[in-house]
Design a protein around this motif. Structure first.
Motif, PDB file in Angstrom:
ATOM      1  N   VAL A 862       0.857  -1.182   0.000  1.00 22.02           N
ATOM      2  CA  VAL A 862       0.000   0.000   0.000  1.00 22.02           C
ATOM      3  C   VAL A 862       0.891   1.229   0.000  1.00 22.02           C
ATOM      4  O   VAL A 862       1.892   1.288   0.732  1.00 22.02           O
ATOM      5  CB  VAL A 862      -0.937   0.018   1.237  1.00 22.02           C
ATOM      6  CG1 VAL A 862      -1.801   1.270   1.229  1.00 22.02           C
ATOM      7  CG2 VAL A 862      -1.797  -1.233   1.261  1.00 22.02           C
ATOM      8  N   GLN A 863       0.537   2.193  -0.841  1.00 25.77           N
ATOM      9  CA  GLN A 863       1.304   3.420  -0.892  1.00 25.77           C
ATOM     10  C   GLN A 863       1.094   4.230   0.378  1.00 25.77           C
ATOM     11  O   GLN A 863       0.020   4.202   0.989  1.00 25.77           O
ATOM     12  CB  GLN A 863       0.887   4.251  -2.116  1.00 25.77           C
ATOM     13  CG  GLN A 863       1.245   3.617  -3.444  1.00 25.77           C
ATOM     14  CD  GLN A 863       2.745   3.502  -3.651  1.00 25.77           C
ATOM     15  OE1 GLN A 863       3.511   4.334  -3.135  1.00 25.77           O
ATOM     16  NE2 GLN A 863       3.176   2.480  -4.387  1.00 25.77           N
ATOM     17  N   SER A 864       2.109   4.963   0.765  1.00 30.66           N
ATOM     18  CA  SER A 864       2.029   5.779   1.970  1.00 30.66           C
ATOM     19  C   SER A 864       1.031   6.918   1.779  1.00 30.66           C
ATOM     20  O   SER A 864       0.919   7.486   0.687  1.00 30.66           O
ATOM     21  CB  SER A 864       3.418   6.332   2.308  1.00 30.66           C
ATOM     22  OG  SER A 864       3.351   7.197   3.409  1.00 30.66           O
ATOM     23  N   GLY A 865       0.304   7.230   2.855  1.00 30.45           N
ATOM     24  CA  GLY A 865      -0.650   8.325   2.825  1.00 30.45           C
ATOM     25  C   GLY A 865      -1.995   7.978   2.240  1.00 30.45           C
ATOM     26  O   GLY A 865      -2.854   8.852   2.091  1.00 30.45           O
ATOM     27  N   SER A 866      -2.255   6.716   1.881  1.00 33.02           N
ATOM     28  CA  SER A 866      -3.541   6.308   1.313  1.00 33.02           C
ATOM     29  C   SER A 866      -4.184   5.247   2.195  1.00 33.02           C
ATOM     30  O   SER A 866      -3.489   4.486   2.871  1.00 33.02           O
ATOM     31  CB  SER A 866      -3.350   5.749  -0.103  1.00 33.02           C
ATOM     32  OG  SER A 866      -2.526   4.594  -0.074  1.00 33.02           O
ATOM     33  N   ASN A 867      -5.502   5.228   2.201  1.00 32.10           N
ATOM     34  CA  ASN A 867      -6.231   4.217   2.957  1.00 32.10           C
ATOM     35  C   ASN A 867      -6.376   2.939   2.133  1.00 32.10           C
ATOM     36  O   ASN A 867      -6.339   2.974   0.902  1.00 32.10           O
ATOM     37  CB  ASN A 867      -7.606   4.736   3.358  1.00 32.10           C
ATOM     38  CG  ASN A 867      -7.509   5.896   4.334  1.00 32.10           C
ATOM     39  OD1 ASN A 867      -6.528   6.005   5.063  1.00 32.10           O
ATOM     40  ND2 ASN A 867      -8.501   6.769   4.333  1.00 32.10           N
ATOM     41  N   LEU A 868      -6.576   1.848   2.833  1.00 31.86           N
ATOM     42  CA  LEU A 868      -6.714   0.540   2.184  1.00 31.86           C
ATOM     43  C   LEU A 868      -8.184   0.168   2.105  1.00 31.86           C
ATOM     44  O   LEU A 868      -8.879   0.125   3.127  1.00 31.86           O
ATOM     45  CB  LEU A 868      -5.932  -0.526   2.953  1.00 31.86           C
ATOM     46  CG  LEU A 868      -6.053  -1.962   2.424  1.00 31.86           C
ATOM     47  CD1 LEU A 868      -5.491  -2.066   1.013  1.00 31.86           C
ATOM     48  CD2 LEU A 868      -5.339  -2.934   3.354  1.00 31.86           C
ATOM     49  N   VAL A 869      -8.663  -0.084   0.899  1.00 37.55           N
ATOM     50  CA  VAL A 869     -10.044  -0.524   0.681  1.00 37.55           C
ATOM     51  C   VAL A 869     -10.066  -2.047   0.650  1.00 37.55           C
ATOM     52  O   VAL A 869      -9.402  -2.664  -0.198  1.00 37.55           O
ATOM     53  CB  VAL A 869     -10.617   0.057  -0.621  1.00 37.55           C
ATOM     54  CG1 VAL A 869     -12.036  -0.466  -0.843  1.00 37.55           C
ATOM     55  CG2 VAL A 869     -10.606   1.573  -0.570  1.00 37.55           C
ATOM     56  N   ILE A 870     -10.790  -2.633   1.569  1.00 35.11           N
ATOM     57  CA  ILE A 870     -10.906  -4.094   1.641  1.00 35.11           C
ATOM     58  C   ILE A 870     -12.339  -4.471   1.305  1.00 35.11           C
ATOM     59  O   ILE A 870     -13.286  -4.021   1.972  1.00 35.11           O
ATOM     60  CB  ILE A 870     -10.521  -4.615   3.040  1.00 35.11           C
ATOM     61  CG1 ILE A 870      -9.043  -4.324   3.317  1.00 35.11           C
ATOM     62  CG2 ILE A 870     -10.796  -6.111   3.148  1.00 35.11           C
ATOM     63  CD1 ILE A 870      -8.569  -4.803   4.661  1.00 35.11           C
ATOM     64  N   LYS A 871     -12.510  -5.277   0.293  1.00 38.99           N
ATOM     65  CA  LYS A 871     -13.831  -5.727  -0.137  1.00 38.99           C
ATOM     66  C   LYS A 871     -13.996  -7.191   0.240  1.00 38.99           C
ATOM     67  O   LYS A 871     -13.104  -8.005  -0.014  1.00 38.99           O
ATOM     68  CB  LYS A 871     -14.004  -5.547  -1.648  1.00 38.99           C
ATOM     69  CG  LYS A 871     -15.403  -5.895  -2.141  1.00 38.99           C
ATOM     70  CD  LYS A 871     -15.567  -5.537  -3.599  1.00 38.99           C
ATOM     71  CE  LYS A 871     -16.957  -5.920  -4.108  1.00 38.99           C
ATOM     72  NZ  LYS A 871     -18.048  -5.276  -3.346  1.00 38.99           N
ATOM     73  N   VAL A 872     -15.127  -7.487   0.833  1.00 41.68           N
ATOM     74  CA  VAL A 872     -15.414  -8.840   1.321  1.00 41.68           C
ATOM     75  C   VAL A 872     -16.658  -9.350   0.617  1.00 41.68           C
ATOM     76  O   VAL A 872     -17.704  -8.676   0.616  1.00 41.68           O
ATOM     77  CB  VAL A 872     -15.620  -8.866   2.846  1.00 41.68           C
ATOM     78  CG1 VAL A 872     -15.862 -10.294   3.319  1.00 41.68           C
ATOM     79  CG2 VAL A 872     -14.413  -8.268   3.555  1.00 41.68           C
TER      80      VAL A 872
END
Length: 998
Positions: A862-872
């Motif tokens: 994950v790039q720094s400064g970005s949020n992680l989108v997790i899809k379930v």
């Protein structure tokens, strides 16, 4: 060669039927390859596989792409391919709402409407009707159906009528707009009669608003005199009944119409009228019956001319008897008429179907009258006593009366639950059929044995009942703290007859599958009847004869029943025998584990080793325990540890045996806790309080410390028991698929640990907490027997000395009570829960979490400064051996936890000390067994994070169950190159040295 010529060789990969296959794209590619084949047969075979693919992989993306592909074949293919696409739509109704672009699907297949082939247009109309649930308000589809009704082709018109019925059930606007059109077609002279008979059932769906329903009802009533033919009258009456049952306001008027047609001379019309009465007597519409209609209906009984009509008439009365309001009215206002009616039907000995149905009506009235005490029912009870035995013996002798025999036995058990005196007589009636020498049909004999088990279960519940609130005790009895005296089980006196029949079946030369099933049921009856008792030598000899004569599968089922009812000597004997015969390693270790469990319980219950009991079995009663309590607990704990090792050996990824392993760990932990309690008792004699105990107690302001070592050991024992209680609670929460008996067993076991801990707390603490509340008394014999032992523990607590809180002591008398409690626990036979052996339902959740790393060892970048989108995304899979699930999934709770793995630099640790762990929760509702959720996970810059997704199931009652899959992955956040690197913080010694140097 004959067996080879009929073998069909499939050209497709059927691996998607395997549970181990998880790649839906590969399966779809295999089916797509078949669709592109030049042979029409292979294309059809590929199309018919789609419903099973949807059941296994109900993902919206896959379903959407599959239906778009099927739409292309529907447009370009032949009528045969269109027919199979129609079948796919009809069989995949539960997955239609997962088509993401339903407009595109409809637009593609709708092109066939412009075809010159009426059969193709008819197939399109039927396909549109099959998918009407997801396109109820499509104007162009409504217009196409209306236009197709005016077609000159019969096939197209019939398809339009089918589509009209489907859309009228879904769309109120379509139903209202089509009402006049359908009524004109029915009244038109140009429409043929068979077409009108197809149009009339469409009107049953015109119930979306009151005005339309009233208009349709008026139309149907006007049609009745215009079309007096038998087929029209039957269709119109059925349609009116369906419409009235859905609107409810039309029930009284429809009842009057049905009463008028009861005088019709045509038998099919009267049959349809009685069926309509039966449908209106269902739970949702029976409360709309006016009281005069019930009396008028009873007066029409003389119009029934044959047994079939009388049976339907009695079925109506039976449904009315199931509703409390109408049953009370029948008992108070029409009891004499009902008795004459039922007596007339029972007296017809040439029609046992009608006679048993009349007995069912009497039983329903009698059970309600005895339970609610709304009226005197002695005359009804006399009539039941007069005819019950005759009906039982007459229906048991002939195989064609199997259903009638089931009805007699079912309602006999129902009366038994309301009247114990009748139950004792009914037990004699049922067991007398086992003792005579009549060869009953195998199915009838099996029904009789099942009824005996049901009767025994009821009386066992009464025997171990200890709460006046359950309605099993005498209402005039004084409420005291003492347990209720045990009530005898009349089935115990009939045990010789049961053993006689069991020996006779085992000695028979021919043993078909039905007789073996009867042997299992009779063995269960013996085990249930003697639950909590020492088995006489005659019973042991009978089971040994079974070991020598029946097959291994039947032996295992008998041993499983013995384990469930606490007869562990018989269970150990059979498990040991069968484990030496099986050829599978998994089954061998499983049976060895069961044998070790049963041997451990034999030591706890009887104080004797299993080998010694096998060689020296006492004939009538159990001998005194030869092993001391400490030795018994040690030997049982060792055997449970061996059983745990054997159970681990039999588990596999396909069958992990998770419940069995957790239960064995917990049972071994509980026995070790009891062993600790006995150790405390023995140590009291050899470890007196130290000389400074008084000073320590005074300094700690805990005056119970003056008793020295025993106080701390008892408090340690309390912690161990509370740990067992918490483990039972966790095991309960993780057993979503367990049956009700198993859940009750875990509840009682949890309460037993809590109660034992509370009793010890009242000894070793000055002010113990409140006692635990017993939430269940057990609704099954084995759990109620277990709960009765907990009540004896509560009674034993009264033997503790009554001391004020500020003057408590810890003496031998207190520890003797603890030893007595352990004796109660160990000598009460353990009834293993059913879930230990059988999984009657299975609920699995398969999750797909994205993003996924390229390999299992690599993290997600994950790039720094970005949020992680997790899809379930997930799929619910339900399997059940029963017609009804114990509990269903209402929603699923997704819990996402992110935890920092690598330590932060010192300066960032000061800035954000609380961002290392993030927990996000989301509750999603499955749509047609598919669930979807997403998380936006805030991750600070730098480091590696462990992201864990846990799944919790919420049932229809709002209870959360700790079951479901758990997924985890490592996320690595890249450092921001534009951010300056943190300068290293110099240590104090280096700073000081530099200051001294310069």
């Amino acid at each position: 060669m004959a067996h080879l010529t009929g073998t069909r060789v499939s050209m497709f990969n059927e691996s998607f039927l395997n549970d181990n296959e998880h790649d839906s794209n590969a399966v779809l590619m295999e089916l797509d390859k078949g669709l592109r084949s030049a042979k029409q047969g292979i294309q059809c075979e590929a199309i018919v596989r789609f419903p099973r693919l949807f059941e296994k992989y109900p993902f919206p993306i896959l379903i959407n792409s599959s239906f778009i592909k099927l739409a292309e074949f529907f447009v370009s293919g032949s009528n045969l391919l269109r027919f199979w696409v129609l079948r796919v739509c009809q069989q995949s109704e539960n997955h239609l709402d997962k088509i993401l672009n339903i407009d595109n699907f409809v637009r593609r297949i709708f092109m066939v409407m412009h075809s010159n082939d009426p059969v193709a247009r008819a197939l399109l109309l039927r396909t549109l009707g099959a998918v009407s649930r997801v396109i109820p308000e499509k104007p162009q589809v409504h217009h196409a159906i209306r236009r197709a009704l005016d077609s000159h082709d019969t096939v197209e018109v019939e398809a339009a009528i089918y589509a009209s019925s489907c859309f009228a059930a879904q769309s109120s606007s379509f139903a209202i707009s089509m009402c006049a059109k359908i009524s004109d077609m029915i009244e038109s002279l140009q429409v043929p009669v068979p077409m009108k008979l197809l149009l009339i059932p469409v009107l049953r769906h015109m119930h979306h608003d009151a005005n339309t329903a009233a208009l349709v009802s008026k139309l149907c009533l006007e049609l009745l005199p215009k079309y007096p033919a038998q087929s029209f009258v039957v269709a119109i009456i059925d349609t009116l009944t369906q419409l009235s049952a859905r609107t409810l306001v039309g029930v009284p008027g429809q009842l009057n119409v049905l009463l008028d047609f009861m005088q019709d001379l045509r038998t099919p019309v009267r049959i349809q009228v009685l069926r309509s009465f039966n449908e209106l007597a269902d739970k949702q519409s029976v409360n709309a019956w006016p009281k005069p209609a019930i009396g008028a209906l009873i007066n029409k009984f003389n119009l029934c001319t044959n047994g079939a009509e009388q049976f339907l008439f009695l079925s109506i009365l039976l449904k009315l008897s199931e509703c409390p309001l109408t049953c009370q009215h029948l008992l108070c206002e029409h009891r004499d008429a009902l008795l004459r009616l039922c007596n007339e039907c029972i007296s017809k000995l040439d029609d046992y179907t009608t006679a048993t149905q009349a007995m069912a009506v009497l039983a329903a009235l009698l059970a309600f009258g005895l339970k609610k005490q709304v009226a005197q029912v002695d005359d009804i009870l006399d009539m039941v006593n007069l005819h019950m035995e005759g009906l039982l013996f007459c229906t048991a002798r002939r195989a064609e009366f199997n259903r009638d025999l089931r009805r007699v036995l079912t309602y006999g058990i129902r009366i038994t639950q309301a009247n114990a005196e009748f139950g004792a007589d009914f037990v004699e009636m049922v067991t007398n059929t086992l003792g005579d020498n009549v060869n009953y049909p195998p199915n009838n004999l099996q029904l009789i044995c099942e009824a005996a088990v049901g009767l025994c279960e009821h009386f066992q519940l009464r025997k171990y009942a200890f709460s006046t609130a359950e309605g099993l005790e005498d209402d005039a009895a004084m409420e005291t703290n003492e347990p209720a005296p045990p009530k005898p089980n009349p089935m115990l006196a009939r045990l010789p007859l049961i053993l006689y029949k069991l020996n006779k079946l085992v000695d028979s030369e021919e043993q078909p599958e039905q007789l073996l099933r009867t042997v299992e049921i009779l063995s269960a009856l013996v085990c249930q009847t003697t639950m909590g008792c020492y088995l006489p030598l005659e019973v042991i000899h009978c089971f040994e004869k079974c070991i020598a004569r029946v097959n291994c599968w039947t032996l295992y089922r008998i041993a499983r029943t013995a384990s469930r009812y606490g007869h562990h000597y018989v269970a150990a004997h059979i498990y040991t025998k069968v484990s030496q015969i099986v050829i599978s390693d998994h089954m061998h270790y499983f049976l060895v584990a069961l044998a070790q469990i049963s041997q451990a319980e034999c030591i706890l219950n009887y104080g004797l080793e299993y080998a010694y009991m096998r060689d020296n079995y006492a004939p009538t009663e159990a001998p005194e325990p030869l092993l001391p309590l400490m030795r018994r607990l040690e030997a049982a704990s060792n055997l449970y540890q061996q059983a745990l090792a054997s159970m681990r050996a039999c588990s596999s990824p396909q069958h992990p045996c998770s419940f069995q392993l957790e239960y064995l760990k917990l049972r071994a932990q509980f026995l070790q806790t009891l062993h600790l309690a006995v150790t405390v008792k023995n140590a009291q004699v050899i470890v007196p309080p130290p000389a400074i105990a008084g000073s320590l107690a005074q300094n700690s302001r805990d005056y119970l410390q003056k008793f020295g070592h025993v106080t701390n050991q008892l408090r340690k024992l309390v912690k161990s028991l509370k740990a067992c209680e918490e483990t039972y609670a966790r095991l309960y929460k993780s057993s979503f698929d367990a049956d009700n008996v198993t859940l009750e067993f875990l509840e009682v076991a949890e309460f037993q640990c809590a109660l034992f801990a509370h009793i010890i707390e009242s000894i070793c603490y000055a002010t113990p907490p409140e006692p635990p509340v017993f939430l269940t008394t057990g609704n099954h014999p084995e759990t109620r027997f277990f709960a009765a032992s907990c009540q004896r523990m509560e009674q034993m607590q009264k033997n503790l000395p009554q001391e004020p809180p500020n003057a408590k002591t810890i003496s031998n008398r207190h520890l003797d009570v603890i030893i007595a409690l352990i004796e109660i626990i160990t000598k009460t036979p353990l009834c293993l829960p059913r879930y230990f052996f059988q999984i009657l339902q299975s609920t699995q959740i398969k999750l797909s979490v994205s993003p996924q790393p390229r390999s299992a060892t690599e993290p997600v970048i994950v790039q720094s400064g970005s949020n992680l989108v997790i899809k379930v995304e997930g799929v619910l899979q339900h399997f059940s051996k029963q017609q009804k699930h114990f509990r269903r999934v209402d929603s699923v709770q997704l819990s996402l936890t992110s935890q920092l793995l690598t330590p932060r630099p010192g300066n960032e640790l000061v800035k954000s000390p609380n961002n290392d762990t993030v927990t996000l929760n989301q509750i999603v509702k499955p749509q047609r067994d598919f669930l979807s959720g997403s998380f936006l996970l805030p991750i600070s810059s730098g480091g590696q994070f462990q992201v864990t997704l846990e799944t919790f199931v919420v049932d229809e009652h709002g209870i959360t169950w700790c079951t479901g899959p758990k997924s985890s992955m490592v996320v690595r956040v890249l450092d921001d190159p534009t951010k300056p690197a943190a300068a290293p913080v110099a240590s104090t010694s280096q700073t000081a040295s530099q200051a001294r140097r310069y």
